[in-house]
Design a protein around this motif. Sequence first.
Motif, PDB file in Angstrom:
ATOM      1  N   ALA A 157       0.833  -1.205   0.000  1.00  0.00           N
ATOM      2  CA  ALA A 157       0.000   0.000   0.000  1.00  0.00           C
ATOM      3  C   ALA A 157       0.866   1.252   0.000  1.00  0.00           C
ATOM      4  CB  ALA A 157      -0.942  -0.002   1.200  1.00  0.00           C
ATOM      5  N   GLY A 158       1.892   1.289   0.848  1.00  0.00           N
ATOM      6  CA  GLY A 158       2.782   2.441   0.899  1.00  0.00           C
ATOM      7  C   GLY A 158       3.584   2.601  -0.374  1.00  0.00           C
ATOM      8  N   LEU A 159       4.059   1.474  -0.931  1.00  0.00           N
ATOM      9  CA  LEU A 159       4.838   1.532  -2.171  1.00  0.00           C
ATOM     10  C   LEU A 159       3.964   1.988  -3.335  1.00  0.00           C
ATOM     11  CD1 LEU A 159       6.866  -1.796  -1.806  1.00  0.00           C
ATOM     12  CD2 LEU A 159       7.657   0.529  -1.333  1.00  0.00           C
ATOM     13  N   SER A 160       2.736   1.492  -3.391  1.00  0.00           N
ATOM     14  CA  SER A 160       1.810   1.883  -4.450  1.00  0.00           C
ATOM     15  C   SER A 160       1.509   3.379  -4.365  1.00  0.00           C
ATOM     16  CB  SER A 160       0.507   1.083  -4.334  1.00  0.00           C
ATOM     17  OG  SER A 160      -0.482   1.559  -5.219  1.00  0.00           O
ATOM     18  N   PRO A 188     -12.241   2.135   6.938  1.00  0.00           N
ATOM     19  CA  PRO A 188     -12.171   3.589   6.716  1.00  0.00           C
ATOM     20  C   PRO A 188     -11.815   3.939   5.276  1.00  0.00           C
ATOM     21  CG  PRO A 188     -10.128   2.827   7.670  1.00  0.00           C
ATOM     22  CD  PRO A 188     -11.028   1.615   7.596  1.00  0.00           C
ATOM     23  N   ASP A 189     -12.242   5.106   4.860  1.00  0.00           N
ATOM     24  CA  ASP A 189     -11.838   5.636   3.569  1.00  0.00           C
ATOM     25  C   ASP A 189     -10.371   6.057   3.658  1.00  0.00           C
ATOM     26  OD1 ASP A 189     -12.011   6.461   0.992  1.00  0.00           O
ATOM     27  OD2 ASP A 189     -13.685   7.842   1.293  1.00  0.00           O
ATOM     28  N   GLN A 190      -9.754   6.322   2.501  1.00  0.00           N
ATOM     29  CA  GLN A 190      -8.355   6.779   2.515  1.00  0.00           C
ATOM     30  C   GLN A 190      -8.261   8.244   2.945  1.00  0.00           C
ATOM     31  OE1 GLN A 190      -9.588   5.048  -0.353  1.00  0.00           O
ATOM     32  NE2 GLN A 190      -8.831   3.159   0.567  1.00  0.00           N
ATOM     33  N   SER A 208      -4.688  -2.470   2.691  1.00  0.00           N
ATOM     34  CA  SER A 208      -5.702  -3.352   2.108  1.00  0.00           C
ATOM     35  C   SER A 208      -6.958  -3.433   2.971  1.00  0.00           C
ATOM     36  CB  SER A 208      -5.122  -4.756   1.901  1.00  0.00           C
ATOM     37  OG  SER A 208      -4.537  -5.253   3.090  1.00  0.00           O
ATOM     38  N   TYR A 209      -6.870  -3.018   4.245  1.00  0.00           N
ATOM     39  CA  TYR A 209      -8.039  -3.023   5.123  1.00  0.00           C
ATOM     40  C   TYR A 209      -8.936  -1.814   4.876  1.00  0.00           C
ATOM     41  CZ  TYR A 209      -6.079   0.765   7.879  1.00  0.00           C
ATOM     42  OH  TYR A 209      -5.595   1.984   8.267  1.00  0.00           O
ATOM     43  N   SER A 227      -5.700   0.494  -2.865  1.00  0.00           N
ATOM     44  CA  SER A 227      -5.824   1.522  -1.816  1.00  0.00           C
ATOM     45  C   SER A 227      -4.772   2.612  -1.992  1.00  0.00           C
ATOM     46  CB  SER A 227      -5.695   0.893  -0.424  1.00  0.00           C
ATOM     47  OG  SER A 227      -4.342   0.616  -0.094  1.00  0.00           O
ATOM     48  N   GLY A 228      -3.572   2.245  -2.464  1.00  0.00           N
ATOM     49  CA  GLY A 228      -2.534   3.230  -2.717  1.00  0.00           C
ATOM     50  C   GLY A 228      -2.908   4.175  -3.846  1.00  0.00           C
ATOM     51  N   ARG A 229      -3.525   3.629  -4.883  1.00  0.00           N
ATOM     52  CA  ARG A 229      -3.987   4.476  -5.983  1.00  0.00           C
ATOM     53  C   ARG A 229      -5.043   5.461  -5.476  1.00  0.00           C
ATOM     54  NH1 ARG A 229      -5.653   1.678 -11.486  1.00  0.00           N
ATOM     55  NH2 ARG A 229      -5.598   3.913 -12.036  1.00  0.00           N
ATOM     56  N   GLN A 230      -5.952   4.974  -4.635  1.00  0.00           N
ATOM     57  CA  GLN A 230      -7.018   5.840  -4.129  1.00  0.00           C
ATOM     58  C   GLN A 230      -6.476   6.902  -3.185  1.00  0.00           C
ATOM     59  OE1 GLN A 230     -10.546   2.428  -4.505  1.00  0.00           O
ATOM     60  NE2 GLN A 230     -10.011   3.209  -2.490  1.00  0.00           N
TER      61      GLN A 230
END
Length: 591
Positions: free
Chosen positions: A93-96, A518-520, A532-533, A548-551
């Motif tokens: 998620a952080g890398l994305s 939760p939302d991002q 991913s949660y 999630s990273g894209r969002q």
Amino acid sequence: MQLNYIMASASIHLQLPNQMLGGTSSHSHSLKEMLHTSKSSRNRRVNVPSVSCNLKAKVSDMSSKAPKGLFPPEPEKYEGPKLKVAIIGSGLAGLSTAVELLDQGHEVDIYESRSFIGGKVGSFVDKRGNHIEMGLHVFFGCYNNLFRLMKKVGADENLLVKEHTHTFVNKGGQIGELDFRFLTGAPLHGIKAFLTTNQLLNFDKVANAIALATSPVVRALIDPDGAMEDIRNLDNVSFSEWFMSHGGTRKSIQRMWDPVAYALGFINCDNISARCMLTIFALFATKTEASLLRMLKGSPDLYLTGPIKRYITEKGGRFHLRWGCREILYSKNSAGETYVSGLHLSKATQKQIVKADAYVAACDVPGIKRLIPSDWQKWEFFDNIYKLVGVPVVTVQLRFNGWVTELQDLEQSRQLNRAAGLDNLLYTPDADFSCFADLAITSPEDYYRSDQGSLLQVVLTPGDPYMPLPNEEIIDKVHKQVLSLFPSAQGLEMTWSSVVKIGQSLYREAPGMDLFRPDQKTPVQNFFLAGSYTKQDYIDSMEGATLSGRQASAYICESGTMLAELRRMLQFYDVLGQVKSAESVDELTVV
């Protein structure tokens, strides 16, 4: 199937190689009988390491006839002010998030408390050269967000395509299959797979067909977005409850769907939300390649996170390893709105305050719970996160001096000149590990060794009963269960082993939990989440983390102007504070 993707409790047990033993004559007769009575697998048997395949073919097209939320369109080029972004956590998620932000021209720093990146997809090499993974990583053909990321960073040649089957290994070496290979694609290939599977009895197959025919999966064929909405609305019931209320049988759950549920979410059908399972089924039904599996050709640190790290650094991103976030510093503006003013980080005895325009917490569930200031729980948004619970998982690796999954040829299973056995992800309903693979065959670049045999990697789910056990006892239990599944492996010696325990891995996707994701974008102006949660249409997985990273990146870019204004306001406050401090010093000097 995922510290900052915190490894809550990880212990590694290494068993040193012993003298390597071949099959003995005293075992030969009984083993040959077992091999003859075992049902042959139609999966590809490997005699040489696999050949890599790129991502130009055999990937689901998610740009049409698919739920829009699963694969967003490419973002428009960002035209706003350049932002400095601090990301806590270097999992997928952080890398994305970092890749997306760097592509939009922002400045990115990633802070990771461990000595290596990757979170739940991380891996490292021990002192003896063994690659230790945090879990077993399998790539479905509908992982388009992750495939997009891999193509972008030059890792699109790093996956090996497996036969289009899902293989079940039953006690005694009996093989069951969902064979999706067919003259035509979705949905007929799936219908053929379920009607011809030998993993279920005919009555169970008919009941299975009735249940799936009355599910939102059928609507997905013509209205994917409407079907996804129907599937979301089934989050409050377990898959078992939904399945059996639609005519499905308990036997189908036990022999087929429980192993799949364990592989997806680390919990069984009685405890997993119907939303999770039906999301996967809808994709399998509508996209021919969605059920096609791939695995990395080697370890994640070399073939997944390694290329991503290179891309980030070449784009100007910076990694700060062993720097853990101890506290989020925050304040309020004149309108009473909360904002983050900095991060308190530490590395051994070193400490520092990091300031940025935007902050992203790319953590797993236990990590974000530790990070959120207690005062923020006054918001329902953050309080809901505390209702999510992670699932404990234990990953075990076992090295042998022969080929455990070779069920057809006794001599092949005892030689060490070439790999032999089943080249795919393997499910089982008859062991405490729901899914496993022989990495020496499926991912040969780092795991195949010319003088050694199988390297089984198994995932113990649920991991709760195994967490308190000493590693030696875990290894002994797993070894016995392996021999129960593969009687022909009796006589092979286990030469090395490792155990990795993760106290809380994926969040427990139980009925009713989707509501609390939760939302991002958060109520705090310059604070964002990734993981991913968090809220996204896929399940908690590598694909979900990437999405999630894209969002998260999209939300930050949308807020670019506001974040730049907040930066100017904070800079003004800093200058004002320095002036007041200087005036105070002058007055004291005069006195």
